[in-house]
Design a protein around this motif. Structure first.
Motif, short mmCIF file in Angstrom:
data_model
loop_
_atom_site.label_atom_id
_atom_site.label_comp_id
_atom_site.label_asym_id
_atom_site.label_seq_id
_atom_site.Cartn_x
_atom_site.Cartn_y
_atom_site.Cartn_z
N THR A 1 -42.38 -7.27 -48.57
CA THR A 1 -42.78 -5.97 -47.78
C THR A 1 -44.45 -6.13 -48.02
O THR A 1 -45.10 -5.60 -47.12
CB THR A 1 -42.05 -5.03 -47.43
OG1 THR A 1 -41.74 -3.90 -48.35
CG2 THR A 1 -40.50 -4.64 -46.35
N SER B 1 -44.39 0.80 -34.33
CA SER B 1 -43.15 0.27 -34.51
C SER B 1 -41.78 1.44 -35.31
O SER B 1 -40.65 1.19 -35.20
CB SER B 1 -43.57 -1.02 -35.54
OG SER B 1 -44.24 -1.31 -35.23
N ASN C 1 -29.41 -3.03 -37.27
CA ASN C 1 -30.71 -3.55 -38.17
C ASN C 1 -31.24 -4.61 -36.99
O ASN C 1 -33.14 -4.63 -36.87
CB ASN C 1 -30.46 -3.86 -39.79
CG ASN C 1 -30.39 -2.74 -40.30
OD1 ASN C 1 -30.88 -1.52 -39.67
ND2 ASN C 1 -29.55 -2.93 -41.49
N THR C 2 -30.77 -5.59 -36.31
CA THR C 2 -31.29 -6.92 -35.75
C THR C 2 -32.03 -5.09 -34.90
O THR C 2 -32.88 -6.58 -34.16
CB THR C 2 -30.30 -8.22 -35.64
OG1 THR C 2 -30.11 -8.20 -36.35
CG2 THR C 2 -30.91 -8.64 -34.78
N SER D 1 -35.20 -4.15 -35.32
CA SER D 1 -35.73 -4.94 -35.64
C SER D 1 -37.29 -5.63 -34.31
O SER D 1 -38.64 -5.86 -34.82
CB SER D 1 -35.93 -6.61 -36.95
OG SER D 1 -35.57 -5.90 -38.08
N SER E 1 -38.71 -2.90 -33.25
CA SER E 1 -40.45 -2.57 -33.79
C SER E 1 -41.34 -3.56 -33.38
O SER E 1 -42.01 -3.34 -33.56
CB SER E 1 -40.01 -2.26 -35.80
OG SER E 1 -38.88 -1.79 -35.66
N ASP F 1 -30.83 -7.48 -43.96
CA ASP F 1 -32.28 -6.94 -43.79
C ASP F 1 -32.88 -7.96 -44.27
O ASP F 1 -34.22 -7.56 -43.31
CB ASP F 1 -32.45 -6.01 -44.33
CG ASP F 1 -31.27 -4.64 -43.72
OD1 ASP F 1 -30.65 -4.65 -42.63
OD2 ASP F 1 -31.07 -3.56 -45.00
N LEU G 1 -37.85 -11.15 -41.74
CA LEU G 1 -39.14 -10.88 -41.96
C LEU G 1 -39.62 -12.20 -42.81
O LEU G 1 -40.64 -12.28 -43.10
CB LEU G 1 -39.05 -9.38 -43.15
CG LEU G 1 -39.74 -9.15 -43.79
CD1 LEU G 1 -41.23 -9.14 -43.63
CD2 LEU G 1 -40.14 -8.33 -45.00
N LEU H 1 -41.92 -6.32 -38.61
CA LEU H 1 -41.41 -6.63 -39.37
C LEU H 1 -41.09 -6.22 -40.99
O LEU H 1 -40.02 -5.39 -41.25
CB LEU H 1 -41.26 -8.06 -39.53
CG LEU H 1 -40.17 -8.95 -38.75
CD1 LEU H 1 -38.44 -8.85 -38.99
CD2 LEU H 1 -40.50 -8.68 -37.23
N SER I 1 -39.93 -2.89 -40.29
CA SER I 1 -38.10 -2.43 -39.89
C SER I 1 -37.09 -2.51 -40.94
O SER I 1 -36.15 -1.67 -40.98
CB SER I 1 -37.64 -3.59 -38.95
OG SER I 1 -37.68 -4.39 -39.49
N VAL I 2 -37.30 -3.16 -41.98
CA VAL I 2 -37.32 -3.30 -43.15
C VAL I 2 -37.06 -2.17 -43.71
O VAL I 2 -36.17 -0.92 -44.44
CB VAL I 2 -37.72 -4.31 -44.01
CG1 VAL I 2 -36.34 -4.19 -45.28
CG2 VAL I 2 -36.78 -5.26 -43.62
#
Length: 345
Positions: free
Chosen positions: A83, A114, A129-130, A133, A136, A206, A210, A262, A265-266
């Protein structure tokens, strides 16, 4: 003839010096990132010997160590590394394209777009979480498209684009506040923890989206690195040098939006990393070469170092976004004062 040869030799020597400086700084940043990654694997409530950590990473099961390293520390370290790298490069791209150090995804509202989508998914729809992502990414792209159309005039204007971005950021931040206000009480802590920018609770599941996006878009960005440097010279100069400015700008912006969406989102929107990475890289390396890779490494080092500081430097543990915010706020004030003195505001 001698004068021409001497001038050529002077230019060649300067290029070689800048290349050596770029290689030296990039190598040192890489080494620092490796040291910080190792530190994140070794340090915690229990400090494990490096031999045991290596054995666990190679697949051996050691009671206590395997759980701490594989489930907690390794995902946290990889999340910080990837990230930070994504935030650093995306921030550098926007600052270079728009030729303004304030023009980063945080200020332009892309991160807020996002974030708003992610908060909506977390607090209202309670999605996986998908889905967070995907939402976002879509929200980041919609924000960029909206910013482009709202700032469109007879010609491309950097100042108009930045002002529209600031306006969108304010609107989206208000939307995030409203979503938190109407959310169920039990959903608010998770959303606030995510909004502060944190590596806590990161899981290996997660990370694949990314990592895939990084491996797809970083080569594209690096290939367009020379064109990016030409864009910094201005629209007319870049066009005269053979750059298809609109196509290059769109490709770079779309790539950066995917990276920033991405990454957000993480870990959530880690404050000021995309804002600080580019200027620090430029100061360390200087001009003359593309600083895309150094900016990414600076971003990764900022996130990794800030997370270690947040975990171990204080009595209470702080999310990484709090530490980067403390580091970035004074620089923002300094930059605003400097730009004001130069009449750039």
């Amino acid at each position: 003839m001698k004068n021409q040869f001497g001038e050529f030799n002077f230019i060649y020597t300067g290029i070689q010096k800048r290349r050596r400086r770029w290689l030296l700084v990039t190598s040192l940043l890489t080494i620092l990132a490796i040291i910080l990654c190792i530190s994140m694997l070794l340090l915690g409530n229990t400090i494990y010997p490096i031999q045991e950590v290596i054995r666990v990473l190679l697949g051996e099961q050691i009671q206590g160590v395997s759980f701490a390293v594989n489930i907690i520390r390794l995902p946290r370290m990889l999340a910080g590394l990837f990230t930070g790298f994504a935030f650093g490069i995306a921030g550098y791209i926007f600052q270079t394209i728009l030729r303004n150090p304030l023009a980063n995804p945080n200020v332009l509202g892309i991160t807020s777009g996002s974030s708003a989508a992610a908060v909506l998914c977390i607090t209202v729809f309670h999605t996986s979480n998908t889905v967070v992502s995907i939402a976002s990414i879509i929200a980041g792209l919609v924000t960029v498209v909206s910013m482009y159309f709202l700032s469109r005039g007879q010609s491309f204007s950097i100042g108009r684009l930045i002002l529209v971005g600031i306006g969108l950021q304010a609107m989206l931040d208000a939307l995030i506040s409203y979503l938190l206000y109407i959310s169920a009480q039990q959903d608010i802590p998770a959303a606030l923890r995510w909004l502060s920018g944190s590596l806590n609770g990161t899981k290996m599941d997660d990370l694949p989206p990314l990592v895939i996006v990084i491996f797809i878009f970083i080569p594209i960005i690096l290939l367009l690195g020379k064109h990016l440097n030409m864009l910094e010279l201005g629209e007319q100069m870049a066009s005269s040098l053979g750059v298809v400015t609109n196509k290059t700008r769109i490709l770079l912006i779309i790539s950066s939006v995917f990276l920033i969406a991405l990454a957000t989102s993480v870990t959530g929107p880690i404050a000021f990393v995309s804002f600080l990475a580019g200027p620090i890289a430029n100061r360390l390396v200087g001009v003359g070469f593309s600083n895309i890779l150094p900016a990414g490494l600076v971003g990764a080092n900022l996130v990794l170092a800030a997370d270690l500081i947040g975990q171990f430097a204080f009595e209470y543990r702080f999310p990484v976004g709090v530490i980067t915010g403390i580091l970035g706020a004074p620089y923002l004030i300094f930059l605003l004062m400097r730009m004001n003195q130069k009449g750039e505001l």
